[in-house]
Every structure is written in structure tokens, then in C-alpha cells.
Write an enzyme that holds these catalytic residues in place. Structure first.
Site, short mmCIF file in Angstrom:
data_model
loop_
_atom_site.label_atom_id
_atom_site.label_comp_id
_atom_site.label_asym_id
_atom_site.label_seq_id
_atom_site.Cartn_x
_atom_site.Cartn_y
_atom_site.Cartn_z
N PHE A 137 0.86 -1.18 0.00
CA PHE A 137 0.00 0.00 0.00
C PHE A 137 0.90 1.24 0.00
O PHE A 137 1.84 1.33 0.78
CB PHE A 137 -0.94 0.00 1.21
CG PHE A 137 -1.89 1.15 1.17
CD1 PHE A 137 -2.82 1.24 0.15
CD2 PHE A 137 -1.82 2.16 2.10
CE1 PHE A 137 -3.68 2.33 0.08
CE2 PHE A 137 -2.68 3.24 2.04
CZ PHE A 137 -3.61 3.33 1.03
N ASP A 212 2.66 -5.99 7.34
CA ASP A 212 1.47 -5.13 7.39
C ASP A 212 0.25 -6.03 7.21
O ASP A 212 0.06 -6.64 6.16
CB ASP A 212 1.54 -4.09 6.27
CG ASP A 212 0.33 -3.15 6.30
OD1 ASP A 212 -0.72 -3.54 6.83
OD2 ASP A 212 0.46 -2.02 5.77
N TYR A 237 -9.92 -1.05 10.89
CA TYR A 237 -11.18 -0.60 10.28
C TYR A 237 -11.58 -1.38 9.02
O TYR A 237 -12.56 -1.03 8.38
CB TYR A 237 -11.17 0.90 9.99
CG TYR A 237 -10.02 1.45 9.19
CD1 TYR A 237 -9.93 1.24 7.82
CD2 TYR A 237 -9.04 2.23 9.81
CE1 TYR A 237 -8.88 1.76 7.09
CE2 TYR A 237 -8.00 2.76 9.09
CZ TYR A 237 -7.92 2.53 7.74
OH TYR A 237 -6.87 3.06 7.03
N LYS A 238 -10.83 -2.42 8.66
CA LYS A 238 -11.22 -3.22 7.51
C LYS A 238 -11.94 -4.47 8.02
O LYS A 238 -13.08 -4.38 8.47
CB LYS A 238 -9.98 -3.54 6.68
CG LYS A 238 -9.30 -2.27 6.13
CD LYS A 238 -8.07 -2.61 5.32
CE LYS A 238 -7.27 -1.35 4.99
NZ LYS A 238 -7.97 -0.52 4.00
N ARG A 386 -12.68 -4.24 -7.39
CA ARG A 386 -12.37 -5.06 -6.21
C ARG A 386 -13.65 -5.44 -5.48
O ARG A 386 -14.52 -4.59 -5.25
CB ARG A 386 -11.53 -4.24 -5.20
CG ARG A 386 -10.12 -3.99 -5.58
CD ARG A 386 -9.29 -3.62 -4.36
NE ARG A 386 -9.94 -2.65 -3.48
CZ ARG A 386 -9.41 -2.21 -2.34
NH1 ARG A 386 -8.24 -2.69 -1.92
NH2 ARG A 386 -10.04 -1.32 -1.60
#
Lengths: 427, 427
Positions: A137, A212, A237-238, A386
Site C-alpha cells: 500500500f 502489514d 477498520y477493515k 475489487r
């Protein structure tokens, strides 16, 4: 691609039956989703947890309003990073006392990478290269670039492609490499990297590794402590459903926790924060990775998502996730065969996270049309649609309906030029 | 100490009259405080704003729950740091486009100090000393120590006492000094430093200055842009009533914003964050001081406090604050004269923030007894009782009742050994 336990439904009725028999079906009630919506972006921002509004109300009315300053003690605010850290550790196999929830993923990466480079500078001062995936990312890459520039002295970030990582760094692991920073799942393609074998390859090369876990924590089984990893970071938060921008976590393996300090050495990481000494002295253990005062409301709401993930059997989550993505891929290939759709996500289970990504030249417009119908995925340059598959609230019927909607949009070319591109804190 | 407009009440009835005539009296309705409570710790954690629970509910139910990932755009989440930054700028005289709300005070100090030292390294590479007050809030000192250690190369933090700062650094401003980091108000004593003359003294010495406004933003008039200051940081949870651990702010004067980047260079500070480029390119202006995804609930609730501060006349706040602290001091001296109480806060208005601090050898036990009675101040080592005076919800009657309670406790020695010391995110 299918196995006996992965038998693929051929119609919507079979999907409904599978959903009714799903051992995880009860978890959907832990979330509140809008009606007529299929939410396939939980890999970017998890769904609303059922108790979130009540928990925020409690923090604001009872703890902030009535307890006032006393709530730092009486409501446990000061200990929230460690309290939530224990819960994250339970989800990612970190072991007790290894994890705190604090700050953002980017900032936690800066702490971890700074500490790791300091350790290497003591043991192997000529190692000044940081390797990371070209498709990590971007914020991770930027943070490493910022750190390397600040350190000067020849520190440098080198980007490697995913194949090089999967192969164990055959051409990039030189004796200049101090640190390797790796996303566990590629945010765009959904490619999963094997934590244990990759960690071994890094260690064999004399480097340290930071993982990560933003796109894997809460989505699959992780055995951080068992993998031999040095450090890890990730967001809540995912797949952990902590709420928009909820705080991140940092994990450091026990053997390394007290070896060095990190440079963002604020008072929350001090051994005795309330003595107000003018000299920094790091707390023992993982608390030295704390910095400053944390947002209590966001933190308290995030705890609900962690509690759900702690209650669920992560092996069952992984099993269903692979069933859903197998099914998604099979439907794409059988129902959209006439369209210029390409699969981006790896077919091998061992290389697949919890999403399916496909490309289409009109990907952005097609995703906009899907969102118009209440099917929410997202779009990533270039051309990538996605679809995040969060087994706690997504079922087989959702996958069926999504691909049928895609088929209708593609067969009938029902898409417009986009008004604006869907952006967000979306990784 | 009194002036015609500062005539000191001699009884509670006069206090009641003054409160009834107070032009700021209407603002008390913007906050919800528990009954039978006098809250004198708003300099540590501001009071609950009236709309906080509703705002949190809105973010969680409507924006997170219904809007889901789309709210990063449609609800303005991604722009919250700049939106709130404009509001902070209006309160501290920062000027438009100068401020963002993000992360914590400690982390923002790291960014600001890193950028300032980089500027000095380019212009005056032999300057490697950072001066800061010995009584600056400890976390600021720790962060500077962490930065100096990370940079190596002779960077060093030197502590100076408050008198040295007030005198314009006669013995410490050498040509080694790169940067001076100053709290605007001493958290323990309440001493206020003159921003304009002190900034001039720093600049005359060839150094740069960063002001920490944690204990002054929202409590008094500040003209950051007019003061000539280089950078400033501060929190939003004290006099700005943002909520527990609400995010901090960072301000950089316009001329310096684009000169350098800061090392915590995450994607929120990127010129084009959604292009997902593997190379960092800083945004123009103050946005380059952003790092990663922010906690949306805490941020949204904080906005309510900023809105109140933007509506109030800060000159009226300052006037009432000084009236209250004058009155508090006069009552302490007239009503507690027989007790070993010493005033710590400066008598001169120009050197006084918005709190009164006194010492007593049994300070901690006395504060505990006050808190038992619903009068909430706090305690700081050694022996200091702190009383924050927040003019938006504290009146003359509150001050009268507080000193009368103190008198009763002292006259009758009504205090116990403390169970535990009041701690918290309390600066």
C-alpha cells in the site's frame, strides 16, 4: 478448483440453502447494513457494528459527560491501547502483552521501522537498504521513504515485485538489506504471501521483517508469534470492523520488545508517565510503542469489532472466505465469459486473501453502475474492480446476485461516464 | 490587582448577580455538565458539548452505517483535517489554509521539529541544539529527545527555566541553537509567555520557534500569523472541548509551508493520494503535514467544540478569565490566609493563562476531598492544586463556592489519605 466441500451452486436457490446452513450465519446480526445493499467493500471499511452508536453514547454521556476527567482512571481510558491490544493479539496470534492499539498504521510503521533499523545499526551497520513490495500500500512505501530520507547516511528504499517476494528474494536479498516491509495481502490484487516461509527467507538473508496485516487481520488465521516475524502493524477498520479511521495496532515479538526504543517517544510510552520527569524512560514491553493521548470515542467503538473477531472461529471464516471467492471466480468465468474480464486475484488458495479483483477496460464505469444498484465494491487504478468478501456478513446469495448484476450491466452495456471516482481511506 | 471593571465580590449574592449579567452566560447551555458539579479541569479535558452524542450517532448510523465507504466522499470524511483546521485557524489567528487537525500533539511536534531542523540543516548546519522549557509538558520534551537521538550527529535537547524564556534567553541563545520549542502556558503553574516578544528573541538569535498551544488555544486571544511564529501545535480536548483524546492540530506559517517535507510522509499528505504512485510527492501547503487515516468519530465530535470557540468573542473570554482568576486569587489570600497555601500562578495578567495553581503540603489529599464534594480540579506533583477556569461554563459563584469548600476542608482538616492519585491525559 472445487473440492467436495467446495461444491459450487448452480442456481440462486442452492445459494439460499448454503446461506441457511452456514455456521457463521448468526454473525450477520452483529452488524447493521442498509437494506437492499450488498456490501463488498469491507476490505476497505468494515460494516457498522450493532452496538456502535450505543457505545459512543455511553462514552460521551456517561464517561465523558458524567465521569469527566476521572474517566481516564475509572472508565479505563488510559489503558485502552493495551486492553484493545490484547484483543488484537488474540485475533492474529500475537501472544499476551505483545500488542497495543494506537495511532495510525503509517505512524506505527514509522515506529517499527525506526526501531528495527536501530537494532540493525547496532548489529550490522552496513545494512542500510529497506526492501518493500512495489505494490505494498503506497502509504507504507511513503513512510519508509520519509524515514530513509530523515536518517540519511545511505539509507534507501528498494521496491520489489510480488514474484520476487514469493520466490524468497532470489535477486534482491543482498548483505545490504537491513529490513523488509511486506503487506500480507496485496490490497489491489488480493495476493496473499506466506508469512512463515517469507519470514524465514528474510531472516536467512540477515534482515528483519515487518508485516502489514491491514488486509488480513480478521480475514484469515494468522500465527504471528509462531511465524517467527519480528514486528507487525495493521489497521482495525477493515476486516476488524472498528469504524472509520479507527486506531491501528503494532505488534513486536517478545524477544525484541525491550531491546530498543522508538523515536516517537511520547509520554504514553514512558515508564512512569505521571511523574512528569523531564527525561524519557521507556516503559517495559510493548507500551514503549505508545506516543500520545488517543481518541477515546473512536477507540471505544473499535473495541466492538475486535470483540466480534475474538468470538468467531477464524478457521471457519477462512474456509467460508475461500468458498465465496472460489464461487465468485467460477461465476465470473462461466457467466461473464463473453466479456473482456480478466481475473487478477490468484487462483491458488494459498496465495489468495479475502477478496476477488477483476479487470475490465471500463472498470470504473461498471463499478459505478453496480454501486447504483446497491452493490458496493470499489475501483482501483488501473481498471481493477475489487470485491471484498467478508464472511461474517456476506453469503453465497450475495455473490450470485453480484455476478448476475455484473452480467446484466455488461450484456446490456448499462453504464455511464462517471461523475467522479470513488476514493476513500481505501487500501 | 483589581481595576474598576474587576471589582471583586465580597459575598455570594454579588457573585450571583455578576453571573446573571455575564455576557458569556448563554454559552453554558452549549455544554452538559453533571448536576452539583463545579468543573475546574477544563484545562485538562473540556466539558461535554451538547450535540456530541447526536453527532456521534449521525456519523455511526447515517455516515458509517448507511453511507458506508461512500462517506469518505459524500460526508466529507477525507477533508475533515482541513475542514477542522480552518476552524482552529479562526480561533488562533492562523490564517486560512495554514492549519490541519490530525494525529496527536506529540506526533505533530515530531513533524514540525523534524521539518524545522531540516530547514536549519540547509541554512545553518552547525546549529544542532533544541531549547525547550524544563517545565514544558513532558511529552514535548520526550519527543524532542527521541528526535535528537534518531538524528544523531550532535543534535541535543537543552532545558531552560521559565525565567530564562521570559528574559529572552540571555544565557542560552548561542549560535548552536537551531530550534526553540515553547509551551505558551506552563501546564503546572499557569504562566503565560508573550508570543510576539519571545518569537522575536528566538529569531534574533537565528533560531526557529514552535509554539505548543495546548493550554492556550480557546482560552485567550492568539494571533499566530501576526506573532511571526514559525510553527505551532496543540490539542483540541482542553479549552476547545473536542472530547477525550480528540485529534491535535498543526500550523505552519505560510512562507515555510512548501519549503520542506516532514518525515511522517503518509498518503494523506501526498499531492495525489488516490493515484497510488510508489513515490511520495508532498501536497502543496499545510496538507503535507498529514500522515494517515484519521478517526472519523472523534474528529467529527471535536468539530462541535471548535464551532463553539469560533462563535465566541475571544476577547470577552480572556476578560472574564482574568476576572475569575483575579477573584480566585483574592479569595485564596483573604479566606485561606491562616493556612500554608502558596500561590504558584503569576499575579501579572500578561503572565497568566486561564488557571490558578496553589500549593499546600497536603495538596493531593485536599484535592481528593474537593472532588468528593463535586468540585473537580486536579493535582500535579509536587503539592500543586490546579484549578482551570473556563469562562464558557464557569462563573463567579463557582469560584466562591470552591474557595469556601477549600476553607471548610482546611479549617476542619477534612481529608483522608488518598486511595489513588488522579491521573489522566492531563497536561
Amino acid at each position: 478448483m472445487t473440492t467436495p466441500e467446495h461444491s459450487t451452486p448452480r442456481d440462486r436457490r442452492t445459494c439460499e440453502r448454503l446461506d441457511a446452513e452456514d455456521p457463521l450465519r448468526g454473525f450477520k446480526d452483529e452488524f447493521i447494513l442498509p437494506p437492499d445493499t450488498i456490501y463488498l467493500d469491507g476490505n476497505s471499511l468494515g460494516a457498522r457494528t450493532k452496538g456502535a452508536a450505543e457505545r459512543a453514547q455511553e462514552v460521551i454521556a456517561d464517561e465523558r459527560g458524567a465521569g469527566l476527567i476521572r474517566s481516564w482512571n475509572t472508565a479505563g481510558w488510559f489503558d485502552l491501547p493495551a486492553t484493545l491490544g490484547e484483543k488484537v493479539a488474540g485475533i492474529v496470534g500475537g501472544g499476551s502483552g505483545s500488542t497495543v492499539v494506537t495511532d495510525t498504521t503509517s505512524i506505527n510503521l514509522f515506529k517499527a521501522a525506526s526501531a528495527a533499523l536501530k537494532m540493525q545499526a547496532a548489529d550490522a551497520p552496513d545494512r542500510r537498504v529497506i526492501l518493500t513490495q512495489q505494490e505494498n500500500f503506497p502509504s507504507d512505501i511513503y513512510m519508509l521513504q520519509g524515514l530513509a530520507e530523515q536518517l540519511g547516511g545511505g539509507y534507501e528504499v528498494r521496491l520489489v515485485d510480488d514474484a520476487e517476494v514469493t520466490a524468497g528474494f532470489p535477486s534482491t536479498m543482498t548483505d545490504e538489506v537491513a529490513l523488509v516491509v511486506l503487506t500480507h495481502v496485496n490490497y489491489r490484487t488480493g495476493r496473499l504471501f506466506d508469512m512463515t516461509t517469507t519470514t524465514s527467507a528474510v531472516h536467512d538473508g540477515g534482515a528483519m521483517v515487518i508485516w502489514d496485516l491491514c488486509h488480513s487481520a480478521g480475514a484469515l488465521e494468522i500465527d504471528l508469534a509462531g511465524s517467527g516475524a519480528d514486528m507487525a502493524i495493521g489497521c482495525t477498520y477493515k476486516f476488524l470492523n472498528g469504524g472509520p479511521g479507527s486506531p491501528a495496532f503494532i505488534w513486536v515479538c517478545e524477544a525484541l520488545q525491550n531491546r530498543f526504543t522508538q523515536p516517537l517517544s511520547g509520554w504514553w510510552g514512558h515508564a512512569k508517565p505521571f511523574e512528569m520527569s523531564p527525561d524519557y524512560a521507556p516503559a517495559e514491553g510493548i507500551r514503549r510503542y505508545l506516543t500520545g493521548t488517543q481518541g477515546v470515542i473512536s477507540m471505544s467503538v473499535a473495541e466492538l469489532g475486535l470483540d466480534i473477531a475474538n468470538r468467531v472461529d477464524m478457521a471457519a471464516v477462512r474456509r467460508k472466505s475461500l468458498q465465496l471467492s472460489d464461487f465468485f471466480i467460477e461465476l465470473v468465468e462461466s457467466r461473464l465469459a463473453e466479456h473482456p474480464v480478466e481475473l487478477v486475484t490468484p487462483r491458488e488458495h494459498s496465495h489468495r486473501g479475502s477478496q476477488v479483483s477483476i479487470t475490465h477496460p471500463e472498470g470504473f464505469a461498471i463499478m459505478s453502475a453496480l454501486i447504483e444498484r446497491g452493490i458496493i465494491g470499489d475501483y482501483r487504478e488501473p481498471e481493477v474492480l475489487r470485491f471484498g468478501l467478508t464472511p461474517l456478513y456476506i453469503g453465497f446469495t450475495d455473490v450470485w446476485d453480484t455476478v448476475e448484476a455484473l452480467r446484466d450491466i455488461l450484456d446490456n452495456r448499462i453504464w455511464d461516464a462517471p461523475a467522479h471516482k470513488v476514493r476513500g481511506a481505501v487500501t
